[in-house]
Design an enzyme around this catalytic site. Sequence first.
Site, short mmCIF file in Angstrom:
data_model
loop_
_atom_site.label_atom_id
_atom_site.label_comp_id
_atom_site.label_asym_id
_atom_site.label_seq_id
_atom_site.Cartn_x
_atom_site.Cartn_y
_atom_site.Cartn_z
N TYR A 47 0.80 -1.15 -0.05
CA TYR A 47 -0.12 0.10 0.08
C TYR A 47 0.93 1.37 -0.04
O TYR A 47 1.85 1.22 0.74
CB TYR A 47 -0.93 0.16 1.14
CG TYR A 47 -2.32 0.07 0.76
CD1 TYR A 47 -2.83 0.89 0.16
CD2 TYR A 47 -3.04 -1.19 1.33
CE1 TYR A 47 -4.25 0.87 -0.29
CE2 TYR A 47 -4.49 -1.35 0.94
CZ TYR A 47 -5.00 -0.34 0.11
OH TYR A 47 -6.37 -0.24 -0.37
N GLU A 49 -0.49 4.83 -0.54
CA GLU A 49 -1.45 6.11 -0.95
C GLU A 49 -0.34 7.25 -0.61
O GLU A 49 0.44 7.32 0.10
CB GLU A 49 -2.45 6.25 0.05
CG GLU A 49 -3.44 5.26 -0.41
CD GLU A 49 -4.79 5.08 0.44
OE1 GLU A 49 -5.10 6.10 1.28
OE2 GLU A 49 -5.72 4.33 0.24
N ASP A 193 -5.62 13.33 -25.50
CA ASP A 193 -5.65 11.98 -25.12
C ASP A 193 -5.18 11.10 -26.02
O ASP A 193 -5.59 10.97 -27.09
CB ASP A 193 -6.99 11.39 -25.06
CG ASP A 193 -7.03 10.11 -24.38
OD1 ASP A 193 -6.25 9.13 -24.56
OD2 ASP A 193 -8.52 9.87 -23.92
N THR A 219 -2.93 5.84 -22.24
CA THR A 219 -2.76 4.51 -21.55
C THR A 219 -1.32 4.06 -21.88
O THR A 219 -0.68 4.90 -22.51
CB THR A 219 -3.83 3.62 -22.14
OG1 THR A 219 -3.67 3.58 -23.59
CG2 THR A 219 -5.20 3.99 -22.00
N LYS A 222 -1.38 0.18 -24.99
CA LYS A 222 -1.59 0.19 -26.46
C LYS A 222 -0.41 -0.06 -27.39
O LYS A 222 0.53 -0.85 -26.98
CB LYS A 222 -2.67 1.04 -26.72
CG LYS A 222 -3.95 1.12 -26.13
CD LYS A 222 -4.86 2.32 -26.72
CE LYS A 222 -6.22 2.16 -25.90
NZ LYS A 222 -6.35 2.64 -24.72
N ARG A 228 -1.51 -2.63 -18.53
CA ARG A 228 -2.68 -2.02 -18.50
C ARG A 228 -2.72 -0.82 -17.75
O ARG A 228 -2.14 -1.13 -16.39
CB ARG A 228 -3.98 -2.90 -18.37
CG ARG A 228 -3.91 -3.85 -19.15
CD ARG A 228 -5.47 -4.67 -18.93
NE ARG A 228 -6.20 -3.81 -19.73
CZ ARG A 228 -6.55 -3.88 -21.09
NH1 ARG A 228 -5.70 -4.87 -21.83
NH2 ARG A 228 -7.21 -3.38 -21.95
#
Length: 426
Positions: A47, A49, A193, A219, A222, A228
């Site tokens: 974790y 954060e 984008d 992203t 691709k 991903r």
Amino acid sequence: MQRDTAIFDLIQKERERQTKGIELIASENFVSDQVMEAMGSVMTNKYAEGYPGKRYYGGCQIVDQSETIAIERAKQLYGAEWANVQPHSGAQANMAVFMACMQAGDTFMGMDLNHGGHLSHGSPVNFSGLMFKAISYEVKEETGTVDYDMMEQRAMEGRPKIIIGGGSAYSRDWDWKRMREIADKCGALLMGDISHPSGLIAKGHLENAVKYCHIVTTTTHKTLRGPRGGMILLGKDFDNPWGKKTPKGEIKKMSQLLDSAVFPGTQGGPLEHVIAAKAVALGEALTDDYDRYIVQVMKNAKRMSECFMNKGYKVISGGTDNHLMLIDLRPKFPEMTGKEAENALVAADITVNKNMVPFDSRSAFKTSGLRVGTPAITTRGLKEDDMSVIVDMIDNVLCNFTNEDVIAKTRNTVNEMMQNRPLFAW
Ligand code: DSN
């Protein structure tokens, strides 16, 4: 502990499906072993954060380093001054930009989904269209290319806070310079984008959106060929135009607003295993080997679009500048839907996706088009001459789309063609 065969058997079947087929979904790719290894690593247990050096958990000294490497590589690859590598996906990256730059109900502008845009650019079923007022621009019917005059006119009328360039099914380069002029004229921020052509832009083969846009999202899975996920980039950081202040009374930078919008605004703990894999993929993308790969992706797409057109297919805009093409099936097969074409090809182990074409007469569920891309088959080592073989097979299946013999024979040929090709040939 007993091995979970229910799932691992399925993973094995999915590996076989990927290995034996021809993958033409424009947004998919095959990652390297080291990207896969990072994703399946102990980093998933952590974790973290917050951001490197400013976390809400102890024990982050190692993931701080891997996240910093990912950030530095992203900046180097795109010539950006700032990067956030935490968005879980492209849509999450876009959501964070919306949160940083708009209030619910504000107006923004994106490309119409039916003309090649993306769900998160204003579709009425997506947060972008539900929580904000979306206006859109389209492509010109005669050319299939973006109608920048329409963009300008609608932007001046609608006064959006953000104009988004980029989409999911657009095969031409974007005129980022013109869009920036439009954004400046109507007082909007320009967001690019670049999820689809990300790798092509990174290596300088298309106009660099980072140079012209206030904010860029992408992203990582691709053309970039990573895990991903998503990222946000700023070519140059800038004072936010709304004068929002820090608790000390200083004007906040856009980077601060975006960091806060990703965490805690729209996400909790970052996926540090995916961020480590992003770092690996970004490192790969910095190499000359990746440049050779992405050049081959473009060559394959160009050749494939020529082969389709030679067989009488209508390729929207008459070709491609990037890694994909959109085919309008109607001139050649007036009765066939994109759904029927997709199903017949998938039965022959050629995976494509049905897609709306501009000015489509059918619904998004049926469509009149197919979207085809070359990033994945290029990773498997296919070259220009293989493109005509693939187009011949596609054409044969579509001309005989109810003939199970033709589909079965094509499937055998596809499986033979792909059997000795590793998923990652580079
Ligand atoms: N659905 C993705 C694509 O296929 O382009 C975009 O999110």
